[in-house]
Design a protein around this motif. Structure first.
Motif, short mmCIF file in Angstrom:
data_model
loop_
_atom_site.label_atom_id
_atom_site.label_comp_id
_atom_site.label_asym_id
_atom_site.label_seq_id
_atom_site.Cartn_x
_atom_site.Cartn_y
_atom_site.Cartn_z
N ARG A 194 -7.69 9.65 8.66
CA ARG A 194 -6.55 9.67 8.57
C ARG A 194 -5.97 8.35 7.35
O ARG A 194 -5.25 8.88 6.67
N ARG A 195 -6.59 7.51 7.87
CA ARG A 195 -6.48 6.66 6.76
C ARG A 195 -6.73 6.21 5.68
O ARG A 195 -6.00 6.42 4.60
N ASN A 196 -7.93 7.18 5.30
CA ASN A 196 -8.68 7.21 3.96
C ASN A 196 -7.92 8.79 3.31
O ASN A 196 -7.51 8.20 1.85
N MET A 197 -7.08 9.05 4.00
CA MET A 197 -5.72 10.46 3.24
C MET A 197 -4.61 9.37 2.82
O MET A 197 -4.32 9.99 1.63
N ASP A 198 -4.11 9.13 4.10
CA ASP A 198 -2.96 8.03 3.26
C ASP A 198 -3.40 7.62 2.67
O ASP A 198 -2.31 6.89 1.41
N LEU A 199 -4.79 6.66 2.14
CA LEU A 199 -5.07 5.91 1.39
C LEU A 199 -4.94 6.86 -1.22
O LEU A 199 -3.81 6.52 -1.01
N LYS A 200 -5.44 7.68 -0.48
CA LYS A 200 -5.18 8.49 -1.79
C LYS A 200 -3.83 9.33 -1.81
O LYS A 200 -3.43 9.02 -2.91
N GLU A 201 -2.83 9.46 -0.99
CA GLU A 201 -1.24 10.30 -0.60
C GLU A 201 -0.51 9.00 -1.66
O GLU A 201 -0.13 8.99 -2.46
N GLU A 202 -0.59 7.00 -1.06
CA GLU A 202 -0.10 6.41 -1.05
C GLU A 202 -0.65 6.27 -3.07
O GLU A 202 0.43 6.05 -3.74
N HIS A 203 -2.15 5.89 -3.22
CA HIS A 203 -2.21 5.67 -3.78
C HIS A 203 -1.96 7.08 -5.83
O HIS A 203 -1.48 6.70 -6.58
N ASP A 211 -3.95 1.22 -10.43
CA ASP A 211 -3.15 1.74 -9.40
C ASP A 211 -5.06 1.32 -8.59
O ASP A 211 -4.92 0.99 -7.02
N ILE A 212 -5.74 1.93 -9.78
CA ILE A 212 -7.48 1.88 -8.51
C ILE A 212 -7.66 0.42 -8.28
O ILE A 212 -8.29 0.07 -6.96
N TRP A 213 -7.41 -0.40 -9.40
CA TRP A 213 -7.28 -1.52 -9.55
C TRP A 213 -6.25 -2.36 -8.29
O TRP A 213 -7.04 -3.49 -7.70
N ARG A 214 -5.36 -2.14 -8.13
CA ARG A 214 -4.52 -2.51 -6.43
C ARG A 214 -5.21 -2.10 -5.54
O ARG A 214 -5.60 -3.12 -4.43
N VAL A 215 -5.47 -1.28 -5.96
CA VAL A 215 -6.26 -0.28 -4.03
C VAL A 215 -7.62 -1.77 -3.71
O VAL A 215 -7.67 -2.28 -2.69
N VAL A 216 -8.58 -1.70 -4.61
CA VAL A 216 -10.12 -2.01 -4.87
C VAL A 216 -9.44 -4.16 -4.24
O VAL A 216 -10.29 -4.35 -3.27
N LEU A 217 -8.76 -4.48 -4.70
CA LEU A 217 -8.65 -5.71 -4.70
C LEU A 217 -8.05 -5.91 -3.62
O LEU A 217 -8.14 -7.04 -3.00
#
Length: 283
Positions: A31-40, A153-159
Motif C-alpha cells: 500500500r505504501r508503494n501504491m501511495d508513493l506512485k499516486e503521490e508522484h 519529482d523522482i529526484w524529490r522522492v529518492v532524495l
C-alpha cells in the motif's frame, strides 16, 4: 489541437483515482508503494503546471499537460501488483504497459485522434533513455515537458528517501540493488563524458545515484534547470555518495554542465512561433 475543458480534465482525474483504488490492498508495504506512485503522479502534475506557465502555456495547454501527467505512470500500478517491483528490466516496460492500459480501458475515448496520439506518445516515451527522433510539434514539446517534470519529482522522492533518518529500507525505490561500496567504472565513464548512464551498467545503489545525477544531461527547459539548482538536487545526491576522488570528479562535471546550461540561452521555440497552445506573451 482540440480544446480540453475543465470537465474533461475532471473526468480523467476521477478515472485515475478509481483505477488506483483497485490496487490499494495487500500488505502495508504494498500500500505504501501504491501511495508513493499516486503521490508522484499528482506531484508531476504540479511540476508540469509550474514549468508550463513559465514557458508560456495557455490554459488549454496546461490542461493537456495535466492529462498527460495524470496518465504517464498508470502502468506502474499493475506492474507492481503483478511483479512486486518497479524495475522494468525485471518485469515489463511500465510506459508501454501504461499505453496498453489506456487503450484497454478506453480512457481517451472522446479525444480527437491527434490529441489521443499525442498523449499516448508522451506516456510511451517518458522513460526512454533519450528523446525519440523524428517527432514533430506539438508532440515533442509535451514529451520534453513530461520528461522534465517527471525527473524533478523522482529526484524529490529518492532524495527524501536517501536523506531519511533511519527507518526501513524500501527495496522498490532502490530497485533491489545492493548497497555496496564503490562506483562502477562504466558508470563513471558515462557521467564524466556527459552521457546518460546506461542502465545496463548499474551494479549497486551508488551507481543508481550517479545515474540520477546524470539526468542533468537530459533536461530540456531552463525553468527546470532553475528548479534543480534552487532545490540543490545535485548537491543532495553528492552528499549521499562516498567522499572519493571519483565522486568529486563526477560532481564537478555535472555542476559545470548545469552552470553552462543556465548561463546560455536554451532555444525551445522560434520568436515567430505562433503555436496555438502558447500565450502570445510567453517567454
Amino acid at each position: 489541437m482540440e480544446t480540453i475543458g475543465r470537465q474533461k480534465l475532471k473526468e480523467i482525474k476521477n478515472w485515475f483515482t478509481r483505477y488506483v483504488r483497485l490496487f490499494k490492498n495487500g500488505n502495508a508495504a504494498d500500500r505504501r508503494n501504491m501511495d508513493l506512485k499516486e503521490e508522484h503522479t499528482f506531484k508531476v502534475c504540479d511540476e508540469m503546471i509550474n514549468i508550463g506557465k513559465k514557458l508560456g502555456l495557455d490554459g488549454n495547454g496546461l490542461r493537456l499537460a495535466q492529462v498527460i501527467a495524470l496518465l504517464h505512470d498508470v502502468g506502474r500500478f499493475e506492474q507492481y501488483a503483478v511483479y512486486k517491483t518497479f524495475l522494468d528490466r525485471e518485469s515489463e516496460n511500465h510506459a508501454e504497459l501504461g499505453v496498453k492500459i489506456l487503450k484497454k480501458h478506453g480512457v481517451l475515448k472522446g479525444f480527437d485522434g491527434s490529441t489521443e496520439q499525442l498523449i499516448l506518445r508522451a506516456v510511451e516515451c517518458h522513460n526512454r533513455a533519450s528523446l525519440p527522433s523524428g517527432e514533430g510539434e506539438p508532440r515533442l514539446f509535451f514529451i520534453k515537458l513530461l520528461r522534465d517534470a517527471d525527473k524533478l519529482d523522482i529526484w524529490r522522492v529518492v532524495l527524501e528517501y536517501y536523506h531519511r533518518n533511519g527507518g526501513r529500507r524500501n527495496r522498490a525505490i532502490e530497485l533491489g540493488l545492493p548497497d555496496t561500496a564503490g562506483i562502477s567504472e562504466r558508470v563513471y565513464q558515462d557521467v564524466t563524458r556527459k552521457r546518460i548512464v546506461d542502465v545496463k551498467h548499474i551494479r549497486n545503489l551508488n551507481d543508481f545515484k550517479v545515474l540520477q545525477m546524470a539526468w542533468i544531461y537530459d533536461i530540456n527547459f531552463k525553468p527546470t534547470l532553475d528548479c534543480i539548482q534552487r532545490r540543490r538536487y545535485l548537491e543532495m545526491i553528492r552528499d549521499v555518495l562516498p567522499e572519493t576522488d571519483s565522486v568529486r570528479r563526477i560532481y564537478a562535471v555535472v555542476r559545470e554542465h548545469r552552470a553552462q546550461r543556465l548561463g546560455a540561452e536554451i532555444p525551445w521555440r522560434s520568436a515567430k512561433d505562433k503555436r496555438p497552445w502558447m500565450r502570445s506573451t510567453g517567454s
